[in-house]
Design a protein around this motif. Structure first.
Motif, PDB file in Angstrom:
ATOM      1  N   PHE A 112     -37.209 -18.004   6.747  1.00 39.03           N
ATOM      2  CA  PHE A 112     -37.890 -19.587   6.846  1.00 39.03           C
ATOM      3  C   PHE A 112     -39.337 -19.570   6.150  1.00 39.03           C
ATOM      4  O   PHE A 112     -39.812 -18.291   5.555  1.00 39.03           O
ATOM      5  N   ASP A 131     -39.593 -25.102  10.368  1.00 37.30           N
ATOM      6  CA  ASP A 131     -38.633 -24.420   9.658  1.00 37.30           C
ATOM      7  C   ASP A 131     -37.988 -23.000  10.661  1.00 37.30           C
ATOM      8  O   ASP A 131     -36.818 -23.005  10.569  1.00 37.30           O
ATOM      9  N   TYR A 173     -28.603 -11.185  13.659  1.00 34.40           N
ATOM     10  CA  TYR A 173     -29.419 -12.106  12.937  1.00 34.40           C
ATOM     11  C   TYR A 173     -30.758 -11.632  12.829  1.00 34.40           C
ATOM     12  O   TYR A 173     -31.510 -11.361  13.830  1.00 34.40           O
ATOM     13  N   LYS A 192     -35.871 -24.836  13.218  1.00 33.52           N
ATOM     14  CA  LYS A 192     -34.718 -25.445  12.385  1.00 33.52           C
ATOM     15  C   LYS A 192     -33.778 -24.506  12.025  1.00 33.52           C
ATOM     16  O   LYS A 192     -32.268 -24.324  12.624  1.00 33.52           O
ATOM     17  N   ARG A 193     -33.987 -23.188  11.841  1.00 36.55           N
ATOM     18  CA  ARG A 193     -33.065 -22.339  11.392  1.00 36.55           C
ATOM     19  C   ARG A 193     -32.562 -21.389  12.574  1.00 36.55           C
ATOM     20  O   ARG A 193     -31.267 -20.991  12.548  1.00 36.55           O
ATOM     21  N   VAL A 197     -31.963 -14.291   7.454  1.00 35.61           N
ATOM     22  CA  VAL A 197     -32.357 -15.718   7.510  1.00 35.61           C
ATOM     23  C   VAL A 197     -33.983 -15.890   7.450  1.00 35.61           C
ATOM     24  O   VAL A 197     -34.468 -15.439   8.026  1.00 35.61           O
ATOM     25  N   ILE A 214     -34.254 -13.005  11.608  1.00 35.49           N
ATOM     26  CA  ILE A 214     -35.040 -14.167  11.212  1.00 35.49           C
ATOM     27  C   ILE A 214     -36.419 -13.996  10.739  1.00 35.49           C
ATOM     28  O   ILE A 214     -37.235 -13.411  11.720  1.00 35.49           O
ATOM     29  N   ARG A 221     -29.677 -23.349  14.050  1.00 33.39           N
ATOM     30  CA  ARG A 221     -28.394 -23.363  13.524  1.00 33.39           C
ATOM     31  C   ARG A 221     -27.449 -22.315  13.798  1.00 33.39           C
ATOM     32  O   ARG A 221     -26.393 -22.155  13.298  1.00 33.39           O
TER      33      ARG A 221
END
Length: 418
Positions: free
Chosen positions: A174, A181, A149, A184-185, A172, A151, A188
């Protein structure tokens, strides 16, 4: 064979032949550009510098012009030592390497510029790419692949996004500069998955900086590795000029720092520095490094000399910040809408309501003898049109005064300010 009713141009382009014109997807952009040029304005994206006189002045269409859109933050392009180093390397090593770094493309100068980077950043490893774009493309695509991933800030540079796509990692996004944010991401995502958080010290469109201290803490909490792009922060942020990450005090928590030679260093090329013990293996697996011809000897020589001089450029840094704060305050006082409330970097963005106004303002400045960058979507967030100013440590106090006068004149003529 020419078909009935088809011109030779139609045949050449494949029209009426059953072939799809792959450039037709750009028809709307072509029409928009042609309509703009039909009004008599100059093309903001096709300016030619007839002669460059210094880091802050050039001749454009026969007119002496102040440069306020070059990213030449530390004014190193005309430094005598930098130029002398390039000339010497050109004489001793020739014009180019004609090969990749992993074949015949590593000369003495390539190792010297990597040593200069290690000294500048205080790291164990440094790897030089042929462009800053390739540095992001190579590092990101190699570090994070299928099943991992990435981000990243929604407003990340195109080279960061392209690196994500080349590596086939899950992307991903934000919200821009939102620590909450990001937290939070990250929360998950699967705890066991490989995660790379990518941040930029300075965002190049609005000139705002990232809250790196808080973001790095969040990334560490979730077990992610961290890459910071300091393309627009190198040279004048932090005690040693290393970037926003140094000023934020997170140098020990960042895994990789990517940067470019085409901003504060004053030439071309890109790099990554790191203390990761396995870093050197990247030279064998990073495709944009392995499959690209290396930088010419004259370029790495100028870069190495410039980097070492930037280690002792405290006076330049102080003057650049003085210029930035003065211009930001002056434009704000005149009534322009700016991208940041205060001067956060050497970039100052003037937000304008539409493309027509932006172009009129841009041309009004150019006709007075001031060059700035005009930016529009997709380079900017959706619906945003702006003029971007990039200050230089070599801008004199007198030039900053001239710049403010030109902005006032053009702003009033176009109705941007009262």
């Amino acid at each position: 064979m020419k078909q009935d009713g088809a011109t030779s141009e139609d045949v050449r382009l494949g029209h009426n032949s059953g072939r799809k014109d792959l450039l037709s997807k750009f028809d709307a952009l072509i029409a928009e550009r042609e309509a703009l040029l039909d009004t008599g304005v100059r093309d903001p994206f096709a300016i030619v510098m007839d002669q460059v006189l210094s880091p802050t002045e050039a001749v454009i269409r026969g007119k002496r012009t102040i440069l306020l859109g070059t990213y030449n933050y530390m004014g190193m392009t005309f430094d005598p030592d930098v130029i002398a180093a390039g000339k010497q390397a050109l004489d001793e090593f020739g014009s180019g390497t004609t090969g990749s770094r992993v074949l015949n493309g590593t000369y003495q100068g390539h190792k010297e510029v990597e040593e200069a980077l290690k000294d500048f950043y205080g790291t164990e490893h440094a790897m030089v790419f042929s462009t800053g774009y390739q540095a992001n493309l190579g590092m990101i695509s190699t570090l994070a692949g299928k099943g991992d991933y990435i981000i990243l800030d929604a407003d990340s540079h195109a080279s960061i996004y392209d690196g994500c796509w080349l590596g086939d990692a899950e992307i991903v996004r934000f919200r821009h500069n939102s620590v909450e944010d990001l937290d939070k991401r990250l929360g998950r995502l699967p705890a066991e998955a490989g995660k790379l958080v990518i941040l930029e010290g300075v965002y190049s469109m609005l000139g705002d900086i990232a809250p790196l201290k808080e973001m790095v803490a969040v990334a560490r909490k979730h077990g992610a590795m961290i890459l910071v792009d300091e393309a627009h922060g190198m040279g004048f942020f932090g005690e040693h000029g290393r970037g926003v990450f140094e000023e934020a005090g997170v140098a020990d928590d960042v895994d990789f720092v990517v940067g470019t030679f085409s901003k504060s260093v004053g030439t071309v090329g890109g790099f990554c520095v790191s203390n990761h013990p396995k870093f050197e293996v990247l030279r064998l697996v990073c495709r944009p490094y392995v499959f690209t011809a290396s930088l010419p000897p004259s370029v790495v020589a100028t870069a190495a000399t410039s980097i070492r001089k930037l280690m002792h450029a405290g006076d330049k840094r102080a003057h650049l910040w003085k210029n930035s704060r003065r211009l930001h305050a002056g434009l704000k006082e005149l009534g322009f809408t700016l991208g940041t409330q205060t001067a956060q970097s050497a970039i100052i963005a003037i937000i304008l309501p539409d493309m027509e106004t932006a172009v009129a303002m841009w041309q009004g400045l150019l006709e007075q003898g001031l060059y700035v960058n005009m930016a529009r979507p997709p380079a900017t967030p959706a619906g945003m049109f702006l003029l971007r100013c990039s200050l230089c440590a070599a801008h004199s106090d007198e030039q900053v005064g001239e710049i403010l006068t030109m902005f006032e004149t053009a702003g009033r003529a176009t109705g941007c300010i009262g």
